[in-house]
Design a protein around this motif. Structure first.
Motif, short mmCIF file in Angstrom:
data_model
loop_
_atom_site.label_atom_id
_atom_site.label_comp_id
_atom_site.label_asym_id
_atom_site.label_seq_id
_atom_site.Cartn_x
_atom_site.Cartn_y
_atom_site.Cartn_z
N GLU A 232 8.67 13.60 -9.59
CA GLU A 232 9.94 13.32 -10.22
C GLU A 232 9.36 11.11 -10.53
O GLU A 232 7.94 11.07 -9.92
N SER A 233 10.26 10.37 -10.99
CA SER A 233 9.18 9.11 -11.35
C SER A 233 9.56 8.40 -9.85
O SER A 233 10.26 8.10 -9.21
N SER A 234 8.67 7.71 -9.72
CA SER A 234 8.72 6.69 -8.56
C SER A 234 8.45 4.93 -8.93
O SER A 234 8.06 4.44 -8.23
N SER A 235 9.15 4.94 -9.88
CA SER A 235 9.56 3.49 -10.14
C SER A 235 9.87 2.75 -8.86
O SER A 235 10.13 1.77 -9.60
N HIS A 236 11.17 3.53 -8.70
CA HIS A 236 11.91 2.92 -7.63
C HIS A 236 11.30 2.34 -6.47
O HIS A 236 11.60 1.61 -5.61
N LEU A 237 9.48 3.07 -6.09
CA LEU A 237 8.96 2.49 -5.68
C LEU A 237 8.57 0.58 -5.47
O LEU A 237 7.87 0.31 -4.35
N GLY A 238 8.39 -0.02 -6.69
CA GLY A 238 7.70 -0.58 -7.21
C GLY A 238 5.62 -0.05 -7.22
O GLY A 238 5.92 0.43 -7.56
N GLN A 239 5.41 -1.87 -7.55
CA GLN A 239 4.21 -1.61 -7.59
C GLN A 239 3.29 -1.88 -6.37
O GLN A 239 3.92 -2.68 -5.43
N PHE A 240 2.09 -1.41 -6.52
CA PHE A 240 1.39 -1.23 -5.15
C PHE A 240 0.05 -1.89 -5.62
O PHE A 240 -1.02 -1.79 -6.82
N ASP A 241 -0.28 -3.20 -4.58
CA ASP A 241 -2.09 -2.68 -4.35
C ASP A 241 -3.17 -1.99 -4.48
O ASP A 241 -3.91 -1.67 -4.94
N VAL A 242 -2.69 -1.13 -3.29
CA VAL A 242 -3.87 -0.12 -3.20
C VAL A 242 -2.56 1.07 -3.13
O VAL A 242 -1.08 1.24 -3.20
N ILE A 243 -2.78 2.50 -3.59
CA ILE A 243 -2.54 3.78 -3.70
C ILE A 243 -3.84 4.62 -2.45
O ILE A 243 -4.07 5.19 -3.66
N PHE A 244 -2.93 5.15 -2.12
CA PHE A 244 -4.03 6.16 -1.18
C PHE A 244 -2.90 7.85 -1.57
O PHE A 244 -1.70 8.48 -1.11
N ILE B 64 3.61 -1.12 4.07
CA ILE B 64 2.74 0.26 4.02
C ILE B 64 3.46 1.20 3.76
O ILE B 64 4.73 1.29 4.46
N VAL B 65 3.91 1.85 3.13
CA VAL B 65 5.08 2.87 1.55
C VAL B 65 4.27 4.28 1.91
O VAL B 65 3.44 4.69 1.77
N GLY B 66 4.98 5.10 3.02
CA GLY B 66 4.05 6.72 3.23
C GLY B 66 5.03 8.05 2.26
O GLY B 66 6.56 7.68 2.42
N THR B 67 5.20 8.27 1.55
CA THR B 67 5.98 8.87 0.76
C THR B 67 5.80 11.00 1.00
O THR B 67 4.34 11.18 0.70
N ASP B 68 6.71 11.37 1.18
CA ASP B 68 6.30 12.82 1.20
C ASP B 68 7.16 14.24 0.86
O ASP B 68 8.54 13.52 0.90
N ILE C 26 0.85 -1.46 -0.81
CA ILE C 26 0.47 -0.15 0.32
C ILE C 26 0.65 1.25 0.04
O ILE C 26 1.52 1.26 0.21
N TRP C 27 0.97 2.54 -1.02
CA TRP C 27 1.69 3.22 -1.05
C TRP C 27 0.63 4.74 -0.20
O TRP C 27 -0.95 4.15 -1.18
N CYS C 28 0.90 5.14 0.47
CA CYS C 28 0.37 6.73 0.78
C CYS C 28 1.24 7.61 0.57
O CYS C 28 2.28 8.66 0.90
N ALA C 29 0.81 8.48 -0.58
CA ALA C 29 1.48 9.66 -1.22
C ALA C 29 0.96 10.68 -0.44
O ALA C 29 -0.18 11.03 0.10
#
Length: 294
Positions: free
Chosen positions: A199-211, A137-141, A105-108
């Protein structure tokens, strides 16, 4: 602040962060950047802009972006997206990912962490069904300052009172003076990284859910399209995206489209055409014991 200086700041913020500052927000820039000047010992706003024009101090540019970024957030904000996550999206992913037993899961624009920790609380409530699963759960800011606050997981009484059910407070937090700290178990469920959505988010991989909630509202249309189109490849097939209540993809992106059956859920365009029978419908509702309606 002169018109020329404000125009320069608006362009700088747009290029560096995607923030589209409208002409009537000069007062906001003067207020927030005035505080920044005092903190850094800069004489005034004119001197600040002059330093920025030279372009030799990336740290100062980053400080300006952080000062102008709005970090409004609260636990279980708006309720509905979390209910969709719990009752529709999770049952889908439990079925689809049964073999891999993994969920990402990605929380942008995670800000100070309330959204990511709200998700962690929902997942913790259904721990027996997720036994043996690998959950990330990956959170970015863009702001390192708010990420540091999120890592500490310490919130004021005011922040705790905004959206957090009392059952969740008693179960997952302990009091430290006049503050509340979230449990280490939930903090360990969330990985926080600094990332600019332009910027490119390819380094984060793929996610089942993106918030990606309540961040697009600060962007102009071209920037919204760039962010959404950049996120589309980050969704796994039949993955789901959740936006803010005032946000939409309609007329902005052709790579992310509304789900045909569930208002408020968005899918990658390829998933809509390739969605197998049985998905996109709630399978077995997953109810958190504390609930989200109160």
């Amino acid at each position: 602040m002169t018109e020329s200086d404000f125009a320069f700041l608006r362009q700088l913020l747009l290029q560096r962060s995607g923030l589209a500052l409208s002409p009537d927000k000069r007062y906001l820039a003067e207020s927030r950047l005035g505080i920044l000047c005092r903190r850094r010992g800069i004489a005034d706003l004119a001197a600040l802009v002059q330093s920025l024009r030279f372009g030799t101090d990336p740290a100062l540019e980053h400080a300006v972006v952080e000062a102008m970024t709005t970090n409004e957030t609260l636990f279980f904000r708006d309720h509905t997206p979390f209910e969709l996550f719990r009752d529709v999206i999770l049952p889908e992913r439990l079925q689809t990912n049964a073999a891999s037993r993994s969920l990402r899961i990605w929380c942008a624009a995670v800000s100070t962490g309330q959204e990511a920790y709200s998700i962690a609380m929902i997942l913790d409530e259904m721990a027996p069904r997720l036994a043996g699963w690998k959950i990330q759960i990956v959170g970015t800011d863009i702001s390192g300052e708010v990420l540091e606050r999120a890592r500490k997981g310490i919130y004021s009484q005011f922040e705790i009172q905004r959206g957090l059910p009392i059952q969740m407070l008693l179960k997952h937090f302990h009091q430290e003076g006049d503050k509340w700290r979230i449990s280490e178990r939930l903090r360990d469920m969330v990985e926080l990284r600094q990332h600019n959505l332009l910027e490119s988010s390819s380094h984060l991989g793929q996610f089942d859910v993106i918030f990606c909630r309540n961040v697009l509202i600060y962007f102009d249309v071209p920037t919204k399209a760039k962010v959404l189109d950049g996120m589309a490849p980050r969704l796994v097939p039949q993955g789901a995206m959740l936006l803010g209540a005032a946000e939409t993809v309609i007329g902005i992106s052709t790579l992310i489209v509304p789900d045909r059956q569930h208002r408020g859920i968005y899918r990658s365009q390829g998933s809509i055409h390739a969605q197998p029978a049985g998905l996109g419908l709630p399978l077995e509702p997953v109810r958190a014991t504390a609930g989200l309606r109160y």
